[in-house]
Design an enzyme around this catalytic site. Structure first.
Site, PDB file in Angstrom:
ATOM      1  N   PHE A  69       0.934  -1.277  -0.061  1.00  0.00           N
ATOM      2  CA  PHE A  69      -0.103  -0.070  -0.078  1.00  0.00           C
ATOM      3  C   PHE A  69       0.836   1.190   0.094  1.00  0.00           C
ATOM      4  O   PHE A  69       0.291   2.392   0.275  1.00  0.00           O
ATOM      5  CB  PHE A  69      -0.957  -0.045   1.169  1.00  0.00           C
ATOM      6  CG  PHE A  69      -1.970  -1.400   1.235  1.00  0.00           C
ATOM      7  CD1 PHE A  69      -2.603  -1.620   0.375  1.00  0.00           C
ATOM      8  CD2 PHE A  69      -1.577  -2.097   2.483  1.00  0.00           C
ATOM      9  CE1 PHE A  69      -3.261  -2.822   0.410  1.00  0.00           C
ATOM     10  CE2 PHE A  69      -2.320  -3.357   2.369  1.00  0.00           C
ATOM     11  CZ  PHE A  69      -3.049  -3.630   1.362  1.00  0.00           C
ATOM     12  N   GLY A  97       0.690  -7.810  -4.016  1.00  0.00           N
ATOM     13  CA  GLY A  97      -0.545  -8.554  -3.575  1.00  0.00           C
ATOM     14  C   GLY A  97      -1.713  -8.278  -4.625  1.00  0.00           C
ATOM     15  O   GLY A  97      -2.579  -8.830  -4.447  1.00  0.00           O
ATOM     16  N   ILE A 127      -9.094  -3.516 -19.243  1.00  0.00           N
ATOM     17  CA  ILE A 127      -8.976  -4.537 -17.865  1.00  0.00           C
ATOM     18  C   ILE A 127      -8.371  -5.821 -18.135  1.00  0.00           C
ATOM     19  O   ILE A 127      -8.882  -6.307 -18.845  1.00  0.00           O
ATOM     20  CB  ILE A 127     -10.498  -4.613 -17.195  1.00  0.00           C
ATOM     21  CG1 ILE A 127     -10.924  -3.016 -16.737  1.00  0.00           C
ATOM     22  CG2 ILE A 127     -10.330  -5.421 -16.016  1.00  0.00           C
ATOM     23  CD1 ILE A 127     -10.194  -2.251 -15.992  1.00  0.00           C
ATOM     24  N   GLN A 145      -8.843  -5.277  -6.758  1.00  0.00           N
ATOM     25  CA  GLN A 145      -8.498  -3.897  -6.413  1.00  0.00           C
ATOM     26  C   GLN A 145      -9.249  -2.989  -6.009  1.00  0.00           C
ATOM     27  O   GLN A 145      -9.171  -2.170  -4.924  1.00  0.00           O
ATOM     28  CB  GLN A 145      -7.438  -3.721  -7.408  1.00  0.00           C
ATOM     29  CG  GLN A 145      -6.453  -4.359  -7.692  1.00  0.00           C
ATOM     30  CD  GLN A 145      -5.357  -4.410  -6.552  1.00  0.00           C
ATOM     31  OE1 GLN A 145      -4.761  -3.123  -6.240  1.00  0.00           O
ATOM     32  NE2 GLN A 145      -5.357  -5.344  -5.856  1.00  0.00           N
ATOM     33  N   GLY A 152      -4.977   0.126  -9.409  1.00  0.00           N
ATOM     34  CA  GLY A 152      -4.576   0.167  -7.868  1.00  0.00           C
ATOM     35  C   GLY A 152      -5.022   1.020  -6.954  1.00  0.00           C
ATOM     36  O   GLY A 152      -5.458   0.885  -6.035  1.00  0.00           O
ATOM     37  N   GLU A 153      -5.377   2.371  -7.642  1.00  0.00           N
ATOM     38  CA  GLU A 153      -5.413   3.439  -6.724  1.00  0.00           C
ATOM     39  C   GLU A 153      -6.679   4.085  -6.964  1.00  0.00           C
ATOM     40  O   GLU A 153      -7.773   4.503  -6.070  1.00  0.00           O
ATOM     41  CB  GLU A 153      -4.107   4.553  -6.687  1.00  0.00           C
ATOM     42  CG  GLU A 153      -2.939   3.941  -7.126  1.00  0.00           C
ATOM     43  CD  GLU A 153      -1.978   4.380  -6.297  1.00  0.00           C
ATOM     44  OE1 GLU A 153      -0.874   4.077  -6.946  1.00  0.00           O
ATOM     45  OE2 GLU A 153      -2.028   4.706  -5.139  1.00  0.00           O
TER      46      GLU A 153
HETATM   47 MO1  MOS Z   1       1.115   3.134  -3.967  1.00  0.00          MO
HETATM   48  S1  MOS Z   1       0.722   4.539  -2.472  1.00  0.00           S
HETATM   49  O1  MOS Z   1       2.111   3.928  -5.134  1.00  0.00           O
HETATM   50  O2  MOS Z   1       2.131   1.846  -3.228  1.00  0.00           O
END
Ligand code: MOS
Length: 743
Positions: A245, A471, A634, A643, A709-710
């Site tokens: 993270f 992960g 995707i 995610q 991811g974000e």
């Molecule tokens: Mo993410 S906060 O760029 O691992």
């Protein structure tokens, strides 16, 4: 559809069986012979000096091997002030055990080494350290007027764009306007796996470091820089992580400590941090935000101003992009964005999932909800009226932007059209129901990456890239890309990562791994494919004679002509007939600047949330969330969905629970444990619908992928906060929204 089309499907994680059977080895599980164990001692004061470390007392215990502190830190450590890791911001990185000065609470002051972990811990508990305390300041409120511009930024940081139009005048002249302040506490990374480093001593200053990290090359750079080792003598390995993270982007002090001890003791060493020590490794910074918005009578934005101030340490200007997104999210000609830091006696903050955006997004998106109500508009309709067709920050079109579709498809799934505008209008007994929404934006980035691919005569493909895997599903998507490029079943492909002996890959962060490493994997497989075509053309009476590489395809274990699939060779037959044992290729992938330059590259999402608030108790339950995401192609529907689910969990956590509480008297985080640092459990989680909106983009990279991811975390916190307003009529501007704020 062939059996070797893998991209876009949802295969299970290829590393899943290794993980659930205990076969996957994490950094603290490499049980090399003759291990010595270290335990870190941390400062109980926030500011001052170490006067004396009474090492002799614990060194007398049989089995205690050494105590390292600033009093005896060996000179093998190269403490060049200019030395920086790949993600270091302006300033000077923290140097453990370097001086007696204490600049933050829980600063590591000593490392106790012993024959067993238990003995090291016992000895560390006995170690007496004398301190001289000075007055500290840990309260951001005291620094409201002392904000300053960062002296330098880390990788990915962009200062806010210059102001446009005349935002203050437009705000003053407008009839409908709002002005508000938004705050949230600090947050600490608490992945399941603790920070651990196992350093294997191989003799003559040669080590292999098994570290928990999102970037083995960054750790290698750090260790070779700090300890003066050659790269050949310092291999870093991180194949699996129990969550990162962002906490594993920069080298942590645990790897410094373990390496120091191994080089000194000439012995293999493991250092593991405790859960409490996980609150001493950096955090999402405590942030104050000020937003002013105004609208014209038609509901278009007349003025948008967003300013953020957050904490940093005394020694580094930690930066993240907090306010920049606000200037591109909505169409507005009068915009001012501001960003400042304030120094406190705390450790440097560090990246935490969607750094900056996760902070700034609730600021602007709660303010947009407030503005919609002030203008008498439905919050979704208000966003449609202010839709940004261009990125006004850089005055460029988006390479692709399917946010409108996210709004529409998300709203349809949620049933937003049945929403009454008035707050407190959905009630059942003492339960108030509310619906809220918000949107988000994140960068689609690509970093230089390398990968290699090797096929053997048995038809198996091995692909290597020294990428990180916290992960997110990297093993699986890279296997899919490689298998599809060379027309193989997933079972015939092995992808390996996380080793500095492999081709160089970037840190796993910023949601850029799929785009960066994925393109490198594709390029390496294509380079290998070209070699295989040449090999095929050397065969007598080759059906592919004179074919160019772009005229052939790899499908179902065959190499064949696109326009005439009957002209084909079976790959395994080809390898065997050629008498080669293996064919290998390596390739680099760089972002195509020429193609990308004229565009703004971003992913987007829209989140719709339902909450139920108990009016008597102030308790909030989130009952439904729809998260519609436009992030290009995707690669794997299952891991991508996971995610986004994780993003919803964290967004909910930030809205309702998660906060590290500083006791300013002691300058110490008081809830530094899993019992009192609240995060959601399964029972707190609502039904979640994840929608992926179709988005084609051949500008962003050859795969058309933007990263997932974000972006999935964005919008969630604000949508929940806005739903709570809709339920209760109470606007809470300080996160997390715990029950005392609703009573
Ligand atoms: Mo993410 S906060 O760029 O691992």
């Amino acid at each position: 559809m062939s059996q070797t089309d893998h991209i876009g499907k949802g295969p299970n994680r290829v590393d899943g069986p290794l993980k659930v059977s205990g076969t996957a080895h994490y950094a603290g599980e490499f049980n090399v012979p003759n291990l010595a164990y270290g335990y870190v001692v941390n400062s109980p004061i926030a500011k001052g000096k170490v006067v004396q470390v009474h090492a002799d007392e614990v060194l007398a215990l049989p089995g205690v091997l050494a105590v390292y502190s600033h009093e005896n830190v060996p000179h093998l450590a190269w403490f060049d002030r200019s030395y920086k890791d790949l993600l270091a911001p302006g300033g000077s990185p923290f140097r453990p055990l370097h001086s007696p000065d204490i600049t933050f609470n829980q600063q590591p002051v000593a490392l106790v080494m012993a024959e067993t972990f238990e003995l090291a811990r016992y000895a560390a508990a006995l170690l007496r350290v004398d301190y001289e305390q000075e007055k500290h300041e840990t309260n951001l409120e005291t620094k409201r007027t002392e904000g300053y511009l960062p002296g330098g930024g880390k990788l990915g940081y962009a200062p806010p764009p210059p102001p446009r139009g005349n935002p203050e005048k437009a705000w003053k002249n407008a009839d409908q306007k709002i002005e508000a302040e938004y705050t949230h506490g600090a947050q600490h990374h608490n992945p399941m796996e603790l920070f651990t480093s196992t350093v294997e001593w191989l003799g003559k200053d040669k080590i292999t470091v098994y570290d928990k990290t999102q970037g083995v090359f960054n750790v290698q750079r750090y260790l070779t820089g700090v300890f003066g080792l050659s790269k050949d003598n310092c291999r870093v390995v991180s194949q699996f992580m129990g969550g990162g993270f962002g906490s594993g982007l920069r080298p942590q002090y645990s790897v410094f400590m373990a390496t120091l001890a191994a080089l000194e003791l000439k012995r293999s060493v493991r250092v593991t941090l405790t859960r409490q020590q996980m609150f001493s490794i950096g955090h999402r910074p405590n942030t104050l935000q000020f937003v002013k918005l105004a609208t014209n009578p038609d509901g278009s934005l007349a003025s948008l101003q967003h300013h953020a101030l957050h904490e940093t340490s005394l020694f580094e200007d930690y930066t993240e992009n907090v306010v920049n997104w606000s200037g591109m999210q909505y169409q507005c000609d009068n915009v001012k964005l501001g960003y400042q830091l304030a120094q406190l006696d705390v450790y440097s903050p560090q990246d935490m999932r969607a750094p900056g955006a996760a902070t700034g997004n609730p600021g602007i998106e709660i303010a947009m909800d407030e503005m919609a109500y002030a203008a008498g508009l439905d919050p979704l309709e208000f966003r449609f009226r202010n839709y940004a067709e261009r990125d006004q920050n850089v005055d460029k079109p988006f390479s692709s932007k399917k946010l409108r579709e996210c709004y529409r498809e998300g709203a349809a799934k949620f049933g937003w059209d049945k929403r009454p505008l008035e707050p407190r209008s959905m009630r059942e007994g003492h339960l108030l129901t509310g619906w809220g929404m918000a949107g988000g934006v994140w960068d689609a980035m690509q970093m230089p990456s390398r990968a290699s691919a090797r096929i053997t005569a048995d038809g198996r493909l091995l692909v290597l890239s020294g990428a990180g895997e916290n992960g997110a599903g990297t093993y699986t998507i890279m296997t899919q890309i490689a298998a599809e490029t060379l027309g193989l079943p997933l079972e015939a492909v092995t992808f390996e990562l996380g080793d500095t002996d492999q081709p160089q890959a970037p840190l796993q962060g910023g949601s850029w791994t799929a785009a960066s490493v994925g393109t490198a994997v594709k390029n390496a497989c294509d380079a290998l494919g070209e070699k295989l075509l040449k090999l095929a053309q050397k065969q007598k009476d080759s059906p592919l004679k004179d074919a160019d590489y772009d005229e052939v395809e790899f499908v179902n274990g065959q190499l064949r002509l696109r326009r005439d699939p009957d002209r084909a060779v079976v790959l395994r037959d080809l390898l065997q007939a050629s008498g080669v044992t293996q064919v290998e290729a390596e390739s680099t992938a760089l972002p195509n600047m020429l193609k990308q330059n004229g565009y703004s590259l971003h992913s987007h999402n829209a989140v719709f949330a339902e909450v139920q608030v108990d009016e008597d108790l102030g308790t909030v339950r989130v009952t439904r969330v729809v998260n519609a995401v436009a992030a290009g192609r995707i690669l794997n529907r299952k891991t991508a969905r996971s995610q986004v689910l994780g993003g919803v969990v964290w967004g909910l956590s930030m809205a309702l629970m998660e906060e590290t509480i500083m006791d300013h008297k002691f300058g110490r985080y008081v809830n530094h444990n899993y019992a009192e640092y609240h995060i959601p459990v399964n029972a707190d989680m609502p039904h979640i619908d994840v929608l992926f909106v179709h988005e084609d983009d051949d500008i962003v990279n050859p795969l058309g992928v933007k990263g997932i991811g974000e972006v999935g975390m964005l919008g969630v916190t604000a949508a929940i906060a806005n739903a709570i307003f809709h339920a209760t009529g109470k606007r809470v501007r300080d996160l997390p929204i715990m029950l005392d704020k609703l009573l």
